[in-house]
Design a protein around this motif. Structure first.
Motif, PDB file in Angstrom:
ATOM      1  N   THR A   2       5.146  -2.005  -6.426  1.00 36.71           N
ATOM      2  CA  THR A   2       5.459  -2.937  -5.192  1.00 36.71           C
ATOM      3  C   THR A   2       5.149  -4.373  -5.743  1.00 36.71           C
ATOM      4  O   THR A   2       4.782  -4.682  -6.695  1.00 36.71           O
ATOM      5  CB  THR A   2       4.606  -2.346  -4.213  1.00 36.71           C
ATOM      6  OG1 THR A   2       3.249  -2.909  -4.470  1.00 36.71           O
ATOM      7  CG2 THR A   2       4.829  -0.819  -3.852  1.00 36.71           C
TER       8      THR A   2
ATOM      9  N   HIS B 232       1.706   5.892  -2.859  1.00 32.86           N
ATOM     10  CA  HIS B 232       0.384   6.207  -2.108  1.00 32.86           C
ATOM     11  C   HIS B 232      -0.279   7.559  -2.382  1.00 32.86           C
ATOM     12  O   HIS B 232      -0.724   7.992  -1.501  1.00 32.86           O
ATOM     13  CB  HIS B 232       0.532   5.611  -0.650  1.00 32.86           C
ATOM     14  CG  HIS B 232       0.924   4.348  -0.543  1.00 32.86           C
ATOM     15  ND1 HIS B 232      -0.133   3.367  -0.681  1.00 32.86           N
ATOM     16  CD2 HIS B 232       2.006   3.748   0.127  1.00 32.86           C
ATOM     17  CE1 HIS B 232       0.491   2.231  -0.533  1.00 32.86           C
ATOM     18  NE2 HIS B 232       1.774   2.360   0.165  1.00 32.86           N
TER      19      HIS B 232
ATOM     20  N   ASP C 212       5.595   2.850   3.418  1.00 36.08           N
ATOM     21  CA  ASP C 212       4.097   3.051   3.377  1.00 36.08           C
ATOM     22  C   ASP C 212       3.518   4.171   4.098  1.00 36.08           C
ATOM     23  O   ASP C 212       3.079   5.168   3.810  1.00 36.08           O
ATOM     24  CB  ASP C 212       3.118   1.687   3.765  1.00 36.08           C
ATOM     25  CG  ASP C 212       3.229   0.773   2.466  1.00 36.08           C
ATOM     26  OD1 ASP C 212       3.899   1.069   1.531  1.00 36.08           O
ATOM     27  OD2 ASP C 212       2.584  -0.353   2.707  1.00 36.08           O
TER      28      ASP C 212
END
Length: 339
Positions: free
Chosen positions: A107, A154, A211
């Motif tokens: 990112t 994540h 996210d």
């Protein structure tokens, strides 16, 4: 319908007639029309009743889709709201992802210049573009012969179909740091579960590469309030919202529980806690590592009672999930559903 199809009386739940004459058929037809008209009027009446209980809190000012996670957003005048985010034609919100050779997401936190890359759709081609770089055309449909790669966003595993060597070389050449690849989420792949990222989401809430949430809402008033505290103004795109609302009070979005925009119903889940990515200038790809994050920390920290949920990150914008799908347009009124 052929002779084998069920009869009209049977479909209406009425006793079957051996050989109904034309009068009987006509009567049944009129009855069906009448029932349909009653149902239509009932639906209209129900909708009007609902609207009498609604309070307009703003207007849709902008709609943004970010096809590649952390890359440039695409403003659209209308978008379909799906359970996994906005869709406009072939563009889906964060359905493409840049990964490193280990399959980990990349990112703008690691590569700030990602914000300078755009993916747009023109006719039957997708176009990768960036300043001072030759455009790359990609097929609308990624070839099924391309490898499906295991990725991590994540910490959660998710698949993505590789967009090919040309795309990989193009992004690697632009960033000039290490080898990267571009992958695309496909509808048949298993999505990530928002609940595994943030407990406040439901087990049924799913996402591709965002996210945590398929929808991020921010108001123009909140952005204006932040800019009144900054020496160097920032844009909404620093915060990557999907829906920007005008005509409401400062931080009004913090208190909205359920919204109605057209036929689309959205339910607020949790505030968006902000990180260093907000300090990347969307026009230059330069990360300051300071503003607007430091200013937000001075007045937008959570209540101490919610420290376990948000930590020491400032809050700006609100995450929503879809309750009822449909299409929304710039200029649509935004209603708060009565509690």
């Amino acid at each position: 319908m052929g002779a084998s199809g069920s009869s009209a009386p049977a479909r209406l739940g009425l006793p079957a007639q051996p050989r109904p004459g034309w009068l009987g058929v006509a009567a049944l037809g009129l009855a069906a029309v009448a029932l349909g008209a009653v149902a239509w009027r009932g639906a209209r009446s129900w909708r009007r009743w609902r609207r009498r209980r609604l309070q307009q809190v703003g207007t849709v000012a902008q709609l943004w889709i970010y096809p590649i996670k952390s890359c440039k957003g695409v403003p659209v005048s209308a978008a379909e709201c799906t359970a996994m985010g906005l869709r406009s034609g072939h563009l889906r919100d964060r359905f493409w992802l840049v990964i490193n050779k280990e399959g980990n997401m990349v990112t703008a936190r690691q590569e700030p210049r990602l914000v300078l890359i755009s993916l747009t759709c023109d006719g039957e081609s997708l176009t990768l573009s960036a300043a001072y770089t030759k455009d790359l055309l990609l097929p609308i449909k990624t070839p099924t012969t391309n490898a499906v790669r295991k990725c991590r966003v994540h910490g959660l595993e998710i698949e993505g179909r590789d967009c090919g060597e040309d795309a990989a070389q193009w992004i690697t050449s632009f960033l000039k740091t290490q080898p990267y690849r571009l992958v695309r989420f496909e509808p048949h792949m298993r999505p990530r579960n928002s609940h595994q990222v943030i407990d406040a989401f439901r087990p049924t809430d799913q996402i591709a590469y965002p996210d945590a949430s398929p929808f991020l809402i921010l108001s123009e008033a909140s952005l204006a309030d932040l800019n009144s505290r900054l020496e160097k103004k920032v844009k909404a795109t620093n915060f990557r919202p999907n829906i920007i609302i005008s005509g409401c009070g400062v931080y009004a979005e913090d208190s909205w529980k359920e919204l109605l925009i057209g036929d689309v119903e959205l339910k607020r889940v949790i505030a968006c806690s902000r990180c260093i990515l907000t300090t990347v200038d969307p026009d230059t790809g330069v990360m300051s590592r300071k503003e607007p994050l430091e200013t937000l920390k001075s007045y937008r920290l959570c209540d101490p009672s919610e420290r376990k949920k948000y930590g020491k990150s400032p809050l700006f914008g609100q995450y929503f999930v879809l309750e009822n799908p449909g299409t929304i347009k710039v200029g649509d009124p935004v209603y708060l559903l009565a509690q």
